[in-house]
Design a protein around this motif. Structure first.
Motif: not given
Length: 460
Positions: A275-300
């Motif tokens: 859940n935290m990771l999705v927030h981070y990726l969304a906040e970074e948007g197009q400038k996100c330095p992470i190339r790709a991400a996998a998430i498991c069992s996010n409570p959403w």
């Protein structure tokens, strides 16, 4: 009709239906039961038939239902109709959804762990000895709004003695000299991992997930960003983490870019860490330095989850109270620091029994929310998923008691070409135990070890 599981023959006024799977003792799966019904209906149309024989080949007529089929889990992919196209170096473009589909293995679960509750509870018994070890460094948050310290554990391939404190036995501390010389110009892919609520780098599911990356050779490096006060670390002050804390992760990613400028960064998040990771990726948007991400069992959807945890005696007393018992131990460990916050009421903290009461007594006043429900809405990661602009693979199970099916972002996944949401019918919360006791989600996320080929710098 040799080779067919069920056959029918007509001999005068007699119809003979034969179960023809002696190697399986003529057991029938759901599809074959349906076929048997179809054949019986066909026989009923033959007016000349007065006797129908149902026989089996081999030493048994039939052992009944094929239980192995009951353990098969359906896998459904939810994604945009025009999923993102990636261009590997010197190769033709490939669709992100197709990459995920090709990497996902078929899934099975033990019949004895036939529902999400059993799968989830089984996690408590999973305590493997794995050759995953860490070196730890305590980071100081540079953002004054969220000042404090947090532990980052760097995965190593063998445990070596080190000076200083040793929190969990699988972890030793970096010396100052070791940490000063940690930087490298190598181009190994780097995995950044976030754990679930009140967990840490020592969790079995997390260490299992690192095995394909760390013990599969020298190609990958990895680190785990521990939430404040978790994994044997101490709180530096009274500022905790919450379900949408991104500041510590952001600082680590920026630091990694400085120390390892040539390493492509990838991320893996579990449960609340997802859940935290999705927030981070969304906040970074197009400038996100992470190339790709996998998430498991996010409570959403945390509001949906809160209602779900209060919806029945079982959910309230087993899950909500059980999770809160762990959080109360956390509070007891760090009580001196937490109670320095003047907005936290000690009497209300003492009355905490359930998860929503913890959030009401701790998260609401600490982060200045008017109610815990407002906190849940703000911290949910359903809407932020729409703002993610890197390829993200999300894995959930329909029978997850801590990520209710009604809260899954199916429509949001279909609206964002960067997202592939995979939903299995079995698995529980971070479970996905298979016939041999292994964890299927490890296979699914471990396939990401070959992802760097799809993400050259010019991909986005």
């Amino acid at each position: 009709m040799a080779g067919h599981p069920i056959t029918v023959d007509y001999k005068g006024r007699i119809a003979i239906i034969t179960l023809n799977q002696p190697e399986k003792l003529n057991s029938l799966n759901q599809e074959q039961f349906y076929l048997l019904g179809e054949l019986l209906r066909e026989v009923a149309t033959h007016e000349e038939v007065v006797i129908t024989l149902l026989i089996g080949t081999g030493r048994f007529f039939s052992s009944g239902a094929d239980m192995s089929d009951l353990s098969r889990s359906d896998i459904v992919f939810h994604h945009h109709s025009s999923s993102l196209n990636l261009t590997p170096k010197n190769e033709t473009p490939i669709n992100w959804a197709d990459i995920c589909k090709n990497a996902i293995p078929s899934t099975y679960t033990r019949p004895m762990f036939f529902n999400g509750h059993l799968q989830t509870i089984r996690i408590l018994l999973d305590n493997p000895e794995l050759p995953i070890y860490y070196k730890r460094w305590m980071f100081q948050q540079s953002n004054k709004l969220f000042e404090g310290e947090f532990a980052v554990d760097f995965a190593i391939r063998s445990l070596q003695d080190s000076e200083g404190q040793s929190p969990p036995e699988i972890t030793t501390m970096f010396t100052k000299k070791e940490f000063e010389n940690i930087g490298s110009l190598d181009s190994k892919p780097m995995l950044v991992v976030l754990h679930g609520m009140n967990g840490g780098s020592g969790e079995a599911y997390l260490r299992r997930s690192l095995m394909p990356f760390i013990n599969g050779g020298e190609e990958w490096e990895a680190c785990v960003v521990n939430s404040r006060g978790c994994a044997g670390s101490q709180l530096g002050n009274g500022i905790l983490y919450n379900a949408r804390s991104t500041w510590d992760l952001r600082q680590v990613v920026e630091w990694l870019q400085q120390k390892f400028p040539n390493r492509p960064l990838f991320a893996l998040g579990f449960s609340m860490g997802a859940n935290m990771l999705v927030h981070y990726l969304a906040e970074e948007g197009q400038k996100c330095p992470i190339r790709a991400a996998a998430i498991c069992s996010n409570p959403w959807n945390l509001e949906v989850l809160s209602h779900h945890l209060q919806s029945s005696f079982f959910m309230r007393e087993v899950y909500s109270r059980g999770l809160t018992a762990s959080l109360k131990k956390f509070l007891n460990t760090h009580e001196q620091k937490i109670m320095t916050n003047p907005d936290v009421d000690k009497n209300e903290v003492a009355r905490i029994q359930y998860l929503h009461e913890f959030d009401r007594a701790i998260q609401k006043p600490m982060w200045k929310y008017p109610t815990e429900t407002v906190y849940y809405r703000e911290a949910s990661s359903v809407n932020p998923l729409l703002s993610v602009r890197i390829p993200i693979f999300a894995l959930n199970s329909e029978d997850d008691p801590l990520s209710p099916q009604m809260g899954l972002p199916i429509e949001e996944a279909k609206a964002n070409p960067y997202v592939v949401l995979v939903v299995t019918s079995f698995g529980g919360h971070l479970g996905w135990f298979q016939q041999d006791g292994s964890r299927w989600f490890i296979q699914a996320t471990g396939q990401r070890t070959n992802y760097p080929q799809y993400f050259p710098n010019e991909t986005f």
